[in-house]
Motif scaffolding. Structure first.
Motif, PDB file in Angstrom:
ATOM      1  N   GLU A  68      -7.796 103.518 -21.369  1.00 16.49           N
ATOM      2  CA  GLU A  68      -7.412 104.311 -22.535  1.00 16.49           C
ATOM      3  C   GLU A  68      -6.252 105.252 -22.198  1.00 16.49           C
ATOM      4  N   GLN A  69      -6.277 105.819 -21.015  1.00 15.37           N
ATOM      5  CA  GLN A  69      -5.160 106.679 -20.620  1.00 15.37           C
ATOM      6  C   GLN A  69      -3.854 105.897 -20.570  1.00 15.37           C
ATOM      7  N   ARG A  70      -3.881 104.700 -20.024  1.00 11.41           N
ATOM      8  CA  ARG A  70      -2.665 103.875 -19.993  1.00 11.41           C
ATOM      9  C   ARG A  70      -2.200 103.571 -21.414  1.00 11.41           C
ATOM     10  N   TYR A  71      -3.145 103.313 -22.300  1.00  8.61           N
ATOM     11  CA  TYR A  71      -2.824 102.995 -23.704  1.00  8.61           C
ATOM     12  C   TYR A  71      -2.177 104.192 -24.401  1.00  8.61           C
ATOM     13  N   LEU A  72      -2.738 105.382 -24.183  1.00 10.50           N
ATOM     14  CA  LEU A  72      -2.171 106.574 -24.810  1.00 10.50           C
ATOM     15  C   LEU A  72      -0.766 106.859 -24.273  1.00 10.50           C
ATOM     16  N   ALA A  73      -0.572 106.678 -22.975  1.00  9.45           N
ATOM     17  CA  ALA A  73       0.764 106.873 -22.411  1.00  9.45           C
ATOM     18  C   ALA A  73       1.757 105.883 -23.012  1.00  9.45           C
ATOM     19  N   ALA A  74       1.335 104.639 -23.176  1.00 10.34           N
ATOM     20  CA  ALA A  74       2.211 103.626 -23.766  1.00 10.34           C
ATOM     21  C   ALA A  74       2.512 103.958 -25.219  1.00 10.34           C
ATOM     22  N   ALA A  75       1.509 104.472 -25.958  1.00 12.36           N
ATOM     23  CA  ALA A  75       1.736 104.831 -27.359  1.00 12.36           C
ATOM     24  C   ALA A  75       2.804 105.906 -27.470  1.00 12.36           C
ATOM     25  N   VAL A  76       2.710 106.946 -26.655  1.00 14.53           N
ATOM     26  CA  VAL A  76       3.718 108.001 -26.692  1.00 14.53           C
ATOM     27  C   VAL A  76       5.063 107.446 -26.245  1.00 14.53           C
ATOM     28  N   GLY A  77       5.066 106.584 -25.247  1.00 13.83           N
ATOM     29  CA  GLY A  77       6.311 105.975 -24.798  1.00 13.83           C
ATOM     30  C   GLY A  77       6.971 105.132 -25.864  1.00 13.83           C
ATOM     31  N   ASP A  78       6.170 104.522 -26.737  1.00 12.91           N
ATOM     32  CA  ASP A  78       6.700 103.702 -27.834  1.00 12.91           C
ATOM     33  C   ASP A  78       6.890 104.497 -29.118  1.00 12.91           C
ATOM     34  N   ASP A  79       6.695 105.809 -29.058  1.00 15.06           N
ATOM     35  CA  ASP A  79       6.865 106.702 -30.213  1.00 15.06           C
ATOM     36  C   ASP A  79       5.869 106.392 -31.332  1.00 15.06           C
ATOM     37  N   VAL A  80       4.682 105.948 -30.962  1.00 13.48           N
ATOM     38  CA  VAL A  80       3.595 105.758 -31.918  1.00 13.48           C
ATOM     39  C   VAL A  80       2.852 107.087 -32.051  1.00 13.48           C
ATOM     40  N   ALA A  81       2.605 107.523 -33.272  1.00 11.78           N
ATOM     41  CA  ALA A  81       1.932 108.803 -33.489  1.00 11.78           C
ATOM     42  C   ALA A  81       0.523 108.777 -32.900  1.00 11.78           C
ATOM     43  N   VAL A  82       0.164 109.852 -32.210  1.00 11.77           N
ATOM     44  CA  VAL A  82      -1.147 109.981 -31.588  1.00 11.77           C
ATOM     45  C   VAL A  82      -1.754 111.320 -32.003  1.00 11.77           C
TER      46      VAL A  82
END
Length: 223
Positions: A68-82
């Motif tokens: 999940e941590q890797r997923y959240l980092a990737a989301a922020v890296g892809d500019d997906v709202a979190v």
């Protein structure tokens, strides 16, 4: 809009006001339970990510929390709202180079007052329900948005907003939480009856601060 991926960490999670406001806006939610073996959806198939709270600690050595941590980092890296809530905010801090640790001010439970940090560009303030004893140290580049008298309560980094409190929870969710945790809290001297009354008053008055915060987040999604 693509569905919002909502990552939960406990059975019968109270998605609460997030679900209510999403429904009002015609936005679908996709609930994901990694602790049950669910795969996190590809980021190009979701419109945003909400990482919920839970009884785990972010520093617990569970493979699904590391993923999940890797997923959240990737989301922020892809500019997906979190939107990261409580445990979610602690996992996000670790994902972005910060840390999570046992809180140095003990259990913070019940309705709390959240005040904006000096110079914050986004106001996060009001009264919210809180239930945590762990805390997070966000990455150095994060903007600190709000604090209570005991803990950091809100920060942002890139496309992510992290809050330590629970803007999503409903009175039903609080009732379920206290049914499980109430006896233990009472053994440690917590006035559970007062906690419940304060929460009932807050929701009877409309939970305006929670709705305001979540509506602002949804508004940013639509823009």
């Amino acid at each position: 809009m693509k569905p919002i991926a909502v990552i939960t960490h406990v059975d019968r999670a109270d998605v609460g006001l997030v679900a209510e406001l999403a429904r009002e806006r015609g936005i679908a939610l996709q609930l994901v339970r990694p602790y049950r073996g669910d795969e996190l959806p590809p980021l190009d198939r979701v419109g945003a990510v909400v990482a919920m709270g839970g009884p785990q600690s972010a520093y617990d050595d569970h493979p699904y929390l590391r993923e999940e941590q890797r997923y959240l980092a990737a989301a922020v890296g892809d500019d997906v709202a979190v939107l990261a809530i409580c445990l979610g905010s602690q996992l996000l801090a670790r994902a972005l180079g910060g840390s999570a640790e046992p809180g140095d001010s003990g259990l913070e439970a019940g309705m709390i007052t959240v005040k904006p940090a000096e110079g914050a560009t986004t106001e996060v303030a009001g009264e919210f329900f809180s239930f945590h004893s762990d805390s997070a140290t966000p990455p150095e580049y994060a903007e600190i948005l709000a604090r209570s008298d005991r803990y950091l309560q809100a920060w942002s980094a890139g496309s992510a907003l992290a809050v330590q409190f629970h803007p999503e929870i409903t009175m039903r969710g609080i009732g379920g939480l206290l049914a499980v945790e109430g006896p233990k809290l009472e053994r440690f001297g917590v006035d559970v009856a007062t906690m419940r009354r304060d929460a009932e008053r807050y929701f009877a008055d409309g939970a305006d601060d929670s709705r305001t915060l979540l509506n602002r987040w949804f508004d940013r999604l639509s823009r």
